[in-house]
Design a protein around this motif. Structure first.
Motif, PDB file in Angstrom:
ATOM      1  N   TYR A 271       5.551  -8.526   5.794  1.00 39.43           N
ATOM      2  CA  TYR A 271       6.180  -7.410   5.081  1.00 39.43           C
ATOM      3  C   TYR A 271       7.457  -7.842   4.367  1.00 39.43           C
ATOM      4  CZ  TYR A 271       3.200  -3.872   7.314  1.00 39.43           C
ATOM      5  OH  TYR A 271       2.148  -3.109   7.704  1.00 39.43           O
TER       6      TYR A 271
ATOM      7  N   GLY B 152      -3.756   0.353  15.347  1.00 42.46           N
ATOM      8  CA  GLY B 152      -4.120   0.164  13.951  1.00 42.46           C
ATOM      9  C   GLY B 152      -3.827   1.351  13.053  1.00 42.46           C
ATOM     10  N   ALA B 153      -3.119   2.338  13.577  1.00 44.35           N
ATOM     11  CA  ALA B 153      -2.864   3.536  12.774  1.00 44.35           C
ATOM     12  C   ALA B 153      -1.692   3.345  11.819  1.00 44.35           C
ATOM     13  CB  ALA B 153      -2.614   4.730  13.679  1.00 44.35           C
ATOM     14  N   GLY B 154      -1.019   2.211  11.918  1.00 46.77           N
ATOM     15  CA  GLY B 154       0.045   1.941  10.956  1.00 46.77           C
ATOM     16  C   GLY B 154       1.447   2.243  11.458  1.00 46.77           C
ATOM     17  N   LYS B 155       1.683   2.057  12.725  1.00 47.15           N
ATOM     18  CA  LYS B 155       3.023   2.288  13.282  1.00 47.15           C
ATOM     19  C   LYS B 155       4.006   1.233  12.806  1.00 47.15           C
ATOM     20  CE  LYS B 155       1.540   1.972  17.451  1.00 47.15           C
ATOM     21  NZ  LYS B 155       0.114   1.942  17.112  1.00 47.15           N
ATOM     22  N   THR B 156       3.520  -0.015  12.734  1.00 52.51           N
ATOM     23  CA  THR B 156       4.444  -1.093  12.418  1.00 52.51           C
ATOM     24  C   THR B 156       5.093  -0.873  11.054  1.00 52.51           C
ATOM     25  OG1 THR B 156       3.005  -2.502  13.704  1.00 52.51           O
ATOM     26  CG2 THR B 156       4.707  -3.591  12.438  1.00 52.51           C
ATOM     27  N   ALA B 157       4.310  -0.380  10.111  1.00 54.52           N
ATOM     28  CA  ALA B 157       4.865  -0.110   8.789  1.00 54.52           C
ATOM     29  C   ALA B 157       5.992   0.918   8.891  1.00 54.52           C
ATOM     30  CB  ALA B 157       3.764   0.385   7.853  1.00 54.52           C
TER      31      ALA B 157
ATOM     32  N   PHE C  57       0.846  -1.199   0.000  1.00 54.73           N
ATOM     33  CA  PHE C  57       0.000   0.000   0.000  1.00 54.73           C
ATOM     34  C   PHE C  57       0.878   1.243   0.000  1.00 54.73           C
ATOM     35  CE2 PHE C  57       0.285  -2.033   4.234  1.00 54.73           C
ATOM     36  CZ  PHE C  57       1.185  -1.171   4.835  1.00 54.73           C
ATOM     37  N   ASP C  58       0.266   2.379  -0.278  1.00 50.62           N
ATOM     38  CA  ASP C  58       0.980   3.643  -0.137  1.00 50.62           C
ATOM     39  C   ASP C  58       0.896   4.086   1.312  1.00 50.62           C
ATOM     40  OD1 ASP C  58       1.651   3.833  -2.779  1.00 50.62           O
ATOM     41  OD2 ASP C  58      -0.251   4.818  -3.311  1.00 50.62           O
TER      42      ASP C  58
ATOM     43  N   GLN D 229       1.964   8.683   8.051  1.00 49.61           N
ATOM     44  CA  GLN D 229       3.090   7.743   8.027  1.00 49.61           C
ATOM     45  C   GLN D 229       4.293   8.372   7.322  1.00 49.61           C
ATOM     46  OE1 GLN D 229       0.887   4.463   6.264  1.00 49.61           O
ATOM     47  NE2 GLN D 229       1.216   3.192   8.083  1.00 49.61           N
TER      48      GLN D 229
ATOM     49  N   ARG E 218     -10.798   2.264   7.620  1.00 49.72           N
ATOM     50  CA  ARG E 218     -11.101   1.912   8.999  1.00 49.72           C
ATOM     51  C   ARG E 218     -12.539   2.254   9.331  1.00 49.72           C
ATOM     52  NH1 ARG E 218      -6.107   1.034  10.819  1.00 49.72           N
ATOM     53  NH2 ARG E 218      -5.926  -0.729   9.466  1.00 49.72           N
TER      54      ARG E 218
ATOM     55  N   ARG F 136      -9.934  -3.716  13.020  1.00 47.48           N
ATOM     56  CA  ARG F 136      -8.941  -3.882  11.963  1.00 47.48           C
ATOM     57  C   ARG F 136      -9.495  -4.504  10.689  1.00 47.48           C
ATOM     58  NH1 ARG F 136      -3.288  -4.498  14.053  1.00 47.48           N
ATOM     59  NH2 ARG F 136      -3.459  -2.634  15.299  1.00 47.48           N
TER      60      ARG F 136
END
Ligand code: ADP
Ligand code: MG
Length: 700
Positions: A341, A300-305, A268-269, A274, A455, A587
């Motif tokens: 990933y 779920g806000a996308g920290k891991t990415a 994804f973009d 992010q 979401r 999620r």
């Protein structure tokens, strides 16, 4: 710097509180329970409220329900008991024509404070009681204490502990102020006080304890809150300066090629938030000063990415990277996510957990030490304990919400090369601004507020007990359609075993009753890590349709088809915790549904749950939570003692905090070693409170 002991001998305020007149060894022992050990502690023990004496009146001219003071001679002392078994002490005073009855419930021992014929003053709100005036719980004083001027005054109400009465504490405080008040040095430079319109410390202390008006008390308290925040902010500014002085971290400049290669791995973009976070991190990694950044974003806000981006940057530069989680379950969760990933990458990676065999473990440690592994995932405990890296360039710590200043100070000791790694902390608990600026004041903070597209908000509602079985029917239907359900039972640490039983009982009850057609699992913190992991696997694969659990699932668990949640006794969770729980089901592609049962009987608990049903935004909830519970409570680690905020906790308004922070930064910029004469007291206080806690070396 002079030692603490040396400081103590020079500073009369560090003397034991027992030497204050009216305290003595026995009361000093009791005061300890209020964290009052020294004279200073006593002076800074602030009233939780005030009471007024009111105007002095003759008995004939009393007005009902208004705070007033009357004088008279004791004409009757009587202890009787009511039908319900309460004792009532009644003391009647007379001015020769009219009488007023003072009444105390269940305090018969107070009778000995009175003698017939004695002159006393009662203060309180009188009620007309058929034939005479009555005051419940009047404040009692000697007539000579009642001057017109004093009557206008307010009296402090202190938090009490067994063995100390309000009267005794007031008396001790007055003595302490008299004897030591003048020797309290003002930490705040005079110029700053003028600029911010704050009273000097001696005045503030006197007025906070014995104010003439509430407005005066408030102004005095504000000054003391400011002082406390200022000292903390100076400590944090010094720490930050100290951090900046270290320049031995790897310099890693992200080239367009590296950037492109990393982004290709995401399906994804990145969102604008992010991208902003990535930009902050890229800038940090390009400098030799070790990055110390806190990345906060809602679940779920996308920290891991974002973390993956950082990890891969370090690896692109041939450094090793580590991802640390607070628990094994979470470490595994991250491992799964990273493997997704990194499916198309050649990164050599390894999951280090507690249940590796001794041989495998040794092998792993050797590989890491030789630099044959690029990326290590594990728990903080394991990795900090015995892993030596060859070339560690970056540590990402997923602290979720178990953070603390102390913990953070110990992390970066993992490297053999002597280089210091960069350091990124992720937290899924949105941190209110008041907290971010205090507890995390020495870190750089990046906040991501907007979640990735797609979401759905989680529909949240409180369910009346009467509708429980209807809800169960509905949930079973949904599970048969392929959705999955969490049933969360409360877990409160003091009674953990009871709570586990609660989960077990719920499990048994559901399995044999309403959920007999569902494959149901049980997961709680008392199970071994292997068992937990096995159950999570089965839930993740969909073998289990529903999971009865405790707040162990609060963090990081990510199962897309789990979109249903029931929370039992929801009143026993804090707002932030509830929000974390709800994050587990926000999620998937289907909108989540969260159902709360509650035994809440207090307005406060009801208010909290209503807020939770209404508000989805974690930041907004966190602000409410901090407001309701105070900063200390927010972390679940409320403990007083050196270094904690005693006065400002929960009271600090953001404006005052921002002022204190600005002023502290200016001070440290202009006088980094705090050498100037008017900064000596700040310096001493900073060292006393935070020297050890923050490992402040620079100004030592
Ligand atoms: P967090 O770690 O903040 O809880 P994650 O990084 O685990 O959040 O992301 C949550 C989910 O959202 C994951 O399934 C992830 O694949 C997805 N995701 C993350 N960033 C994006 C994005 N920019 N666009 C679409 N989906 C995303
Ligand atoms: Mg995550």
């Amino acid at each position: 710097m002079s030692s603490a002991a040396e400081l103590a001998t020079h500073d009369p305020l560090e003397r034991s509180v027992q030497y204050v007149r009216g305290v003595g060894p026995r009361r000093a022992e009791c005061l300890r329970r209020l964290d009052v050990v020294t004279v200073r502690d006593l002076l800074y023990l602030l009233p939780r409220d005030y009471e007024a004496f009111g105007r002095v009146c003759s008995i004939a001219s009393l007005t009902p329900d208004l705070q007033q003071t009357v004088l008279g001679e004791v004409v009757d002392i009587e202890v009787r008991s009511t039908a319900s078994g309460k004792s009532v002490l009644s003391v009647t005073i007379s001015d020769g024509r009219y009488i007023v009855e003072g009444v105390w419930f269940n305090q018969p021992f107070r009778a000995k404070d009175f003698r017939y014929g004695q002159q006393v003053a009662f203060s309180g709100k009188p009620r007309w009681h058929g034939q005479h005036w009555q005051i419940v719980n009047p404040i009692v004083r000697r007539p000579e204490e009642v001057t017109e001027q004093q009557s206008a005054r307010l009296l402090p109400i202190y938090p009490l502990t067994e063995g100390i009465t309000q009267q005794a504490l007031r008396y001790a405080m007055q003595n302490a102020l008299q004897a030591y008040g003048p020797s309290v040095g003002d930490i705040l430079p005079a110029q700053l006080r003028t600029q911010r319109g704050l009273p000097d410390v001696a005045t503030a202390l006197y007025q906070v304890h014995f104010p003439e008006t509430l407005a005066q008390a408030q102004q005095a308290r504000r000054r003391l809150v400011y002082e406390e925040l200022f000292v903390l902010q100076v400590a944090l500014a010094l720490k930050k300066r100290e951090n900046q002085a270290v320049q031995n971290a790897p310099v890693m400049k992200v080239t367009p090629t590296i950037d492109r290669r990393i982004r290709q791995l995401f399906g994804f973009d990145l969102t604008p938030d992010q991208n902003r976070a990535v930009a902050h991190i890229v800038a940090d990694l390009a400098r030799p000063v070790p990055m110390r950044r806190l990345l906060q974003a809602d679940v779920g806000a996308g920290k891991t990415a974002v973390a993956v981006y950082a990890l891969l940057t370090a690896i692109a530069y041939k450094y090793q990277a580590a991802l640390l989680a607070p628990t094994e379950v979470l470490a595994r969760q991250h491992w799964h996510t990273l493997n997704r990933y990194l499916a198309k990458s050649r990164v050599r990676r390894l999951l280090l957990t507690g249940n590796l065999s001794a041989a495998r473990r040794k092998e792993a440690l050797v590989a890491i030490a030789k630099g044959e592994v690029d990326l290590v995932v594990g728990t903080q405990a394991i990795i900090q304990k015995d892993v030596q890296f060859a070339r560690l360039g970056l540590v990402v710590i997923d602290e979720q919400h178990r953070f603390g200043v102390l913990q953070r100070a110990q992390v970066c000791k993992l490297n053999a090369s002597g280089q210091e790694p960069h350091y990124l902390v992720m937290t899924a608990t949105p941190i209110p601004r008041t907290v971010a600026l205090t507890v995390f004041g020495d870190l750089d903070v990046t906040t991501m507020r907007r979640p990735p597209p797609g979401r759905h908000p989680v529909r949240t509602q409180l369910v009346p007990e009467a509708e429980r079985s209807r809800l169960y029917e509905y949930l079973c239907q949904e599970i048969h359609k392929g959705r999955q359900l969490f049933i969360v039972c409360p877990l409160v640490s003091e009674t953990e075993s009871q709570d586990v039983r609660a989960a077990e009982q719920t499990y048994d009850m559901l399995r044999t009753g309403p959920f007999s057609t569902i494959r149901l699992g049980l997961l709680h913190g008392r199970m071994s890590d292997e068992t937990k992991e096995e159950i999570m696997q089965r839930f993740r694969r969909g073998t289990l349709g529903a999971l009865v659990t405790t707040s162990v699932i609060e963090v990081g668990i990510d199962v897309p088809r789990a979109t249903l949640m029931v929370i039992e006794q929801a009143e026993r969770f804090g707002l932030s915790q509830l929000h974390q729980l709800r994050g587990r089901i926000s999620r998937g592609s289907v909108a989540g549904e969260c159902y709360l049962f509650s035994n809440a009987h207090t307005p406060e608990a009801e208010q909290r749950l209503a807020l939770f049903c209404r508000i989805q935004d974690g930041f907004q909830l966190a602000e409410e939570d901090a407001r309701l519970r105070g900063i200390g409570e927010f972390f679940g680690t409320r403990q007083h003692g050196p270094g904690e905020l005693r006065i400002a906790d929960g009271l600090a308004d953001v404006d005052l905090l921002v002022q204190a922070r600005e002023d502290a930064q200016t001070l440290v910029r202009e006088d980094p070693a705090l050498r100037q004469a008017e900064h000596h007291l700040v310096r001493r206080e900073v060292l006393r409170r935070y020297g050890a806690r923050l490992h402040l070396a620079q100004i030592g």
